[in-house]
Design an enzyme around this catalytic site. Structure first.
Site, PDB file in Angstrom:
ATOM      1  N   CYS A   1      68.548 -26.851 -16.191  1.00 21.83           N
ATOM      2  CA  CYS A   1      68.595 -28.015 -15.365  1.00 21.83           C
ATOM      3  C   CYS A   1      69.958 -28.056 -14.674  1.00 21.83           C
ATOM      4  O   CYS A   1      70.936 -28.237 -15.576  1.00 21.83           O
ATOM      5  CB  CYS A   1      68.201 -29.252 -16.347  1.00 21.83           C
ATOM      6  SG  CYS A   1      69.047 -30.887 -15.525  1.00 21.83           S
TER       7      CYS A   1
ATOM      8  N   CYS B   1      71.983 -31.382 -16.096  1.00 26.67           N
ATOM      9  CA  CYS B   1      72.551 -31.123 -17.548  1.00 26.67           C
ATOM     10  C   CYS B   1      73.514 -29.918 -17.851  1.00 26.67           C
ATOM     11  O   CYS B   1      74.104 -30.071 -18.945  1.00 26.67           O
ATOM     12  CB  CYS B   1      71.491 -30.819 -18.587  1.00 26.67           C
ATOM     13  SG  CYS B   1      70.197 -32.255 -18.795  1.00 26.67           S
TER      14      CYS B   1
ATOM     15  N   CYS C   1      63.321 -31.799 -16.425  1.00 26.68           N
ATOM     16  CA  CYS C   1      64.222 -31.962 -17.768  1.00 26.68           C
ATOM     17  C   CYS C   1      63.971 -33.206 -18.035  1.00 26.68           C
ATOM     18  O   CYS C   1      63.975 -34.200 -17.550  1.00 26.68           O
ATOM     19  CB  CYS C   1      65.524 -31.526 -17.130  1.00 26.68           C
ATOM     20  SG  CYS C   1      66.845 -32.941 -17.650  1.00 26.68           S
TER      21      CYS C   1
ATOM     22  N   LYS D   1      70.420 -60.882  -7.387  1.00 24.22           N
ATOM     23  CA  LYS D   1      71.338 -60.572  -5.911  1.00 24.22           C
ATOM     24  C   LYS D   1      72.572 -60.041  -6.328  1.00 24.22           C
ATOM     25  O   LYS D   1      73.088 -59.021  -5.562  1.00 24.22           O
ATOM     26  CB  LYS D   1      71.547 -61.567  -5.155  1.00 24.22           C
ATOM     27  CG  LYS D   1      70.013 -62.169  -4.414  1.00 24.22           C
ATOM     28  CD  LYS D   1      70.064 -61.885  -3.104  1.00 24.22           C
ATOM     29  CE  LYS D   1      68.548 -61.961  -2.507  1.00 24.22           C
ATOM     30  NZ  LYS D   1      67.861 -63.086  -2.754  1.00 24.22           N
TER      31      LYS D   1
ATOM     32  N   HIS E   1      79.960 -45.278 -18.242  1.00 29.55           N
ATOM     33  CA  HIS E   1      81.129 -44.476 -18.639  1.00 29.55           C
ATOM     34  C   HIS E   1      82.056 -45.411 -19.203  1.00 29.55           C
ATOM     35  O   HIS E   1      82.727 -45.481 -20.177  1.00 29.55           O
ATOM     36  CB  HIS E   1      81.912 -43.759 -17.317  1.00 29.55           C
ATOM     37  CG  HIS E   1      80.849 -42.798 -16.569  1.00 29.55           C
ATOM     38  ND1 HIS E   1      80.619 -43.025 -15.358  1.00 29.55           N
ATOM     39  CD2 HIS E   1      80.207 -41.984 -17.239  1.00 29.55           C
ATOM     40  CE1 HIS E   1      80.099 -41.922 -14.890  1.00 29.55           C
ATOM     41  NE2 HIS E   1      79.784 -41.153 -16.132  1.00 29.55           N
TER      42      HIS E   1
ATOM     43  N   HIS F   1      80.867 -45.273 -13.602  1.00 29.37           N
ATOM     44  CA  HIS F   1      79.908 -46.418 -13.559  1.00 29.37           C
ATOM     45  C   HIS F   1      79.801 -47.067 -14.843  1.00 29.37           C
ATOM     46  O   HIS F   1      80.839 -46.751 -15.826  1.00 29.37           O
ATOM     47  CB  HIS F   1      78.556 -45.971 -13.387  1.00 29.37           C
ATOM     48  CG  HIS F   1      77.964 -45.150 -14.051  1.00 29.37           C
ATOM     49  ND1 HIS F   1      77.611 -45.289 -15.319  1.00 29.37           N
ATOM     50  CD2 HIS F   1      77.716 -43.821 -13.944  1.00 29.37           C
ATOM     51  CE1 HIS F   1      76.829 -44.312 -16.113  1.00 29.37           C
ATOM     52  NE2 HIS F   1      77.146 -43.442 -15.065  1.00 29.37           N
TER      53      HIS F   1
ATOM     54  N   LYS G   1      63.706 -57.577 -12.753  1.00 24.18           N
ATOM     55  CA  LYS G   1      64.194 -57.557 -11.492  1.00 24.18           C
ATOM     56  C   LYS G   1      65.608 -58.056 -11.408  1.00 24.18           C
ATOM     57  O   LYS G   1      65.924 -59.156 -12.111  1.00 24.18           O
ATOM     58  CB  LYS G   1      63.420 -58.506 -10.453  1.00 24.18           C
ATOM     59  CG  LYS G   1      64.062 -58.431  -9.029  1.00 24.18           C
ATOM     60  CD  LYS G   1      63.082 -57.310  -8.030  1.00 24.18           C
ATOM     61  CE  LYS G   1      63.695 -57.195  -6.745  1.00 24.18           C
ATOM     62  NZ  LYS G   1      65.007 -56.643  -6.631  1.00 24.18           N
TER      63      LYS G   1
ATOM     64  N   HIS H   1      66.868 -35.834 -17.004  1.00 19.49           N
ATOM     65  CA  HIS H   1      67.150 -36.337 -15.580  1.00 19.49           C
ATOM     66  C   HIS H   1      65.737 -36.454 -14.834  1.00 19.49           C
ATOM     67  O   HIS H   1      65.594 -36.813 -13.714  1.00 19.49           O
ATOM     68  CB  HIS H   1      68.057 -35.502 -14.859  1.00 19.49           C
ATOM     69  CG  HIS H   1      69.178 -35.308 -15.413  1.00 19.49           C
ATOM     70  ND1 HIS H   1      69.769 -34.504 -16.500  1.00 19.49           N
ATOM     71  CD2 HIS H   1      70.500 -36.229 -15.211  1.00 19.49           C
ATOM     72  CE1 HIS H   1      71.135 -34.903 -16.947  1.00 19.49           C
ATOM     73  NE2 HIS H   1      71.497 -35.861 -16.057  1.00 19.49           N
TER      74      HIS H   1
END
Ligand code: MSP
Length: 516
Positions: free
Chosen positions: A126, A129, A144, A298, A21, A18, A295, A147
Site C-alpha cells: 500500500c 501506508c 488496504c 456550514k 496532526h 490537519h 452532516k 486507506h
C-alpha cells in the site's frame, strides 16, 4: 533534575497539516509544558517525514522536485505549529544531513551485527501506508485496511531485517517493562502480534531514489519507515554526540497514533536491540479523531475549504488555522485536549467545539475572570485583597492540584483539565453563595474576593500547559509579575501565594460566547 523526552510521530509531507496532526502535537506540547512547569529538563521533538514513494508521488503530481515539495510542505507544518503555540525544542526533517548520517550509522551497525541480510521480496504494497500487507489483512481481498486503497504487486531485490530473530527478546522485554506500551489494550495488541510469529521484513528499495542511500550498497535506499523511526535517535545525537545520547536515551516517551503501533511497538524496539542499544522507554498510543455520520455544519464545510455536491467533509480537510480564526488558539487547544482522552477515539465536530467553548470557557472560566475583576473594581477600589488561610476554597484548590499532578503524569490531559474545572466551578459557586456584588465594601467582601483571586491564580498555573496565552493573560490581569511558566509546581500552586494589594485589571471578556 528529572529529564523528560517526548516525541510526536514525524508527519508525512505529502499533504498539509490537519486537525488530526494537531491533536497529537497539542497533546505532546501540553504534556511537555507541564513537565517544564514541574522543573523537568524537557526535550520535545516533532518534525516531518520526507522520504518515500508517497512524498515522491505528491511532488510529481504537483510538478515540482521532491526537494522543492518537501521544503514547501515542511514549512506548512512549522507554521501550523507556530499558529497553535507549540513550543517544541527541536524540529527534525528527515532530509537533513544530521538525519542521513544517523540513519547510515544506525543501520550499518545493525548490518555489522548480522541482522540485515540480502534477499528477494515480492508482496502486496500500500503506497499510502508505505507498507506490505498479507492477503488476509486486506479488505475485499485487495484494499488496504487503513486507506481502503487498492494495493499493488511489488517485487524487489533488497535487504531484509531479521525481525524473526527478536520474537523471544521482545516478549521478554514486554514482560520486564509492563508499562513500556500504554494503554494496556494496546500493549496486549502488540504482544499478541509478536506471539503470532514475526517474519523478516524488507527494509530497502531499489524502485525509487528519494531516500537515504544504503551505505554498503548505494543502488538501494532505505525503506521510508526504517529511516523515519531513526529520527528519534538523530535528535539526541546517536553516533554523533555520545554525551547527549546517554543523557536522553532510552528515557523517551513516544506519543503515537494507533495505526502506527506495529512500527513503534514491534519493529522499533527490535531495531534498537539489533543495533545494541536499549529499546525506547515508553510508547503511549492515542486514538483517532473522527468526523462521523452527522452532516457537518456550514462553518466546518467552510473551514474544510470544499464541499463538492454536499459531500461529507473529511477530517483531512480541516485545517487548524481556520478553526483558530473562529475560536482563538487556546480554545482549539482546549477542545483537542479536553474532549478526546488520549487512548480513546473521539468525534470531531464544529458543534462540539462550540458547545465545549460556551460551557467551559465562556460560562465558567471567562465568567469567573469577569466577575472577580468587576467586583474588585466596584467594591475593592480595583486592588485585590489578600486571601485567607481558612478559605473554603483551599481544599478545592489542593484537590485540583493533586489531581492535575497525577493526571499529567499518566498522560491524561483531559483529566487534569477536568480537575481544574472542578476548582473553577467551586470558585464560581462560592461567589454565587456569598454574592459579594450585593454587599457593602468591607471585610466580608474582601475575604471572598481575596480567596477568589487566589483560586484564579492557581487556576492560571494549572491551565498554563493547555492554554498558555490565556494563563498569561489572567496572570497579568491579576497584577502578578512575569508569567506562570516561570513558576515551579506543585510548590507555587499551594494556597496563599497571592500577596494581595495588586492592581486588578478589568479587561474585555476573555471568551465571548459563540453561536452554534
Ligand atoms: N510519517 C509517519 C510517522 C513516522 S513516525 C517515526 C506517519 N505520518 S502521518 O502524517 O500519517 O501522521 C500520523 C500521525 O498523525 C498519527 O499517528 C497521529 O498521531 C496523527 N493523526 C493523523 N490523523 C489523525 C486523526 N484523525 N486523529 C488523531 N490523530 C491523527 O504516519
Amino acid at each position: 533534575m528529572a529529564r523528560f523526552f517526548i516525541t510526536t510521530p514525524i508527519y508525512y509531507v505529502n499533504d498539509a497539516p490537519h486537525v488530526g496532526h494537531a491533536y497529537a502535537t497539542v497533546n505532546a506540547d501540553a504534556i511537555a509544558r507541564w513537565h517544564r512547569l514541574i522543573g523537568d529538563d524537557v526535550l520535545f521533538l516533532t518534525g516531518t517525514d520526507e522520504h518515500g514513494l508517497k512524498v515522491a508521488q505528491a511532488a510529481s503530481e504537483a510538478g515540482v522536485s521532491p526537494k522543492e515539495w518537501t521544503d514547501r510542505t515542511a514549512r506548512r507544518f512549522i507554521d501550523a505549529w507556530a499558529g497553535l503555540n507549540i513550543l517544541n525544542d527541536d524540529f527534525i526533517r528527515t532530509t537533513e544531513d544530521r538525519h542521513h548520517e544517523t540513519v547510515r550509522k544506525f543501520l550499518s551497525q545493525i548490518y555489522d551485527n548480522g541482522f540485515i541480510v540480502p534477499g528477494v521480496f515480492s508482496g502486496l504494497y500500500c503506497v499510502s501506508c508505505e507498507a506490505y500487507y498479507n492477503e488476509s489483512e486486506l479488505e475485499e481481498g485487495e484494499r488496504c485496511p487503513i486507506h481502503r486503497r487498492r494495493v499493488i504487486e511489488m517485487e524487489e531485490e533488497n535487504y531484509f531485517f531479521r525481525l524473526s530473530s527478536f520474537e523471544e527478546r521482545l516478549i521478554e522485554w514486554y514482560a520486564s517493562f509492563p508499562d513500556a506500551v500504554l494503554p494496556e489494550a494496546k500493549r496486549n495488541e502488540a504482544l499478541s502480534f509478536i506471539r503470532g510469529g514475526l517474519q523478516d521484513i524488507s527494509i530497502t528499495r531499489t524502485s525509487l531514489s528519494w531516500g537515504v542511500p544504503v551505505p554498503w550498497d548505494e543502488k538501494h535506499v532505505f525503506y521510508v519507515w526504517y529511516d523515519a523511526l531513526v529520527n528519534y535517535l538523530t535528535a539526541v545525537g546517536y553516533g554523533r554526540d555520545d554525551e547527549m545520547f546517554t543523557l536522553w536515551w532510552p528515557h523517551v516517551h513516544h506519543l503515537i497514533g494507533k495505526e502506527i503501533l506495529r512500527f513503534h511497538c514491534v519493529w522499533w524496539p527490535a531495531m534498537c536491540m539489533a543495533a545494541g542499544i536499549e529499546p525506547p522507554g515508553s510508547v503511549f498510543v492515542h486514538g483517532w479523531l473522527l468526523v462521523g455520520g452527522e452532516k457537518l455544519s456550514k462553518t466546518l464545510v467552510k473551514a474544510g475549504g470544499s464541499d463538492e455536491g454536499g459531500a461529507q467533509v473529511k477530517l483531512t480537510q480541516v485545517a487548524p488555522d481556520l478553526l483558530i480564526g473562529d475560536f482563538g488558539v487556546d480554545a482549539v487547544r482546549y477542545h483537542l485536549l479536553r474532549d478526546t482522552p488520549l487512548g480513546s477515539d473521539g468525534e470531531f465536530s464544529y458543534e462540539g467545539i462550540v458547545k465545549r467553548y460556551n460551557s467551559d470557557l465562556a460560562n465558567n472560566l471567562g465568567n469567573l475572570v469577569s466577575r472577580v475583576s468587576t467586583v474588585v473594581a466596584s467594591k475593592c477600589g480595583g486592588i485585590g485583597p489578600a486571601p485567607s488561610s481558612n478559605s473554603p476554597l483551599r481544599s478545592a484548590a489542593d484537590t485540583a492540584v493533586d489531581q492535575a499532578v497525577l493526571a499529567w503524569q499518566r498522560f491524561a490531559p483531559h483529566a487534569a483539565l477536568e480537575a481544574v474545572w472542578g476548582l473553577i466551578g467551586a470558585t464560581n459557586a462560592e461567589l454565587e453563595e456569598c454574592e459579594p456584588w450585593k454587599l457593602d465594601p468591607g471585610p466580608e467582601v474582601d475575604d471572598v474576593l481575596g480567596n477568589s483571586i487566589e483560586a484564579l491564580r492557581i487556576i492560571a498555573l494549572l491551565i498554563y500547559p493547555a492554554m498558555p496565552a490565556s494563563a498569561d493573560e489572567i496572570w497579568r490581569r491579576l497584577g502578578l509579575d512575569a508569567s506562570p511558566r516561570e513558576s515551579l509546581l506543585p510548590r507555587d500552586a499551594s494556597w496563599g501565594g497571592y500577596p494581595g494589594g495588586l492592581v486588578v485589571e478589568k479587561g474585555a471578556p476573555m471568551f465571548p460566547r459563540r453561536k452554534a
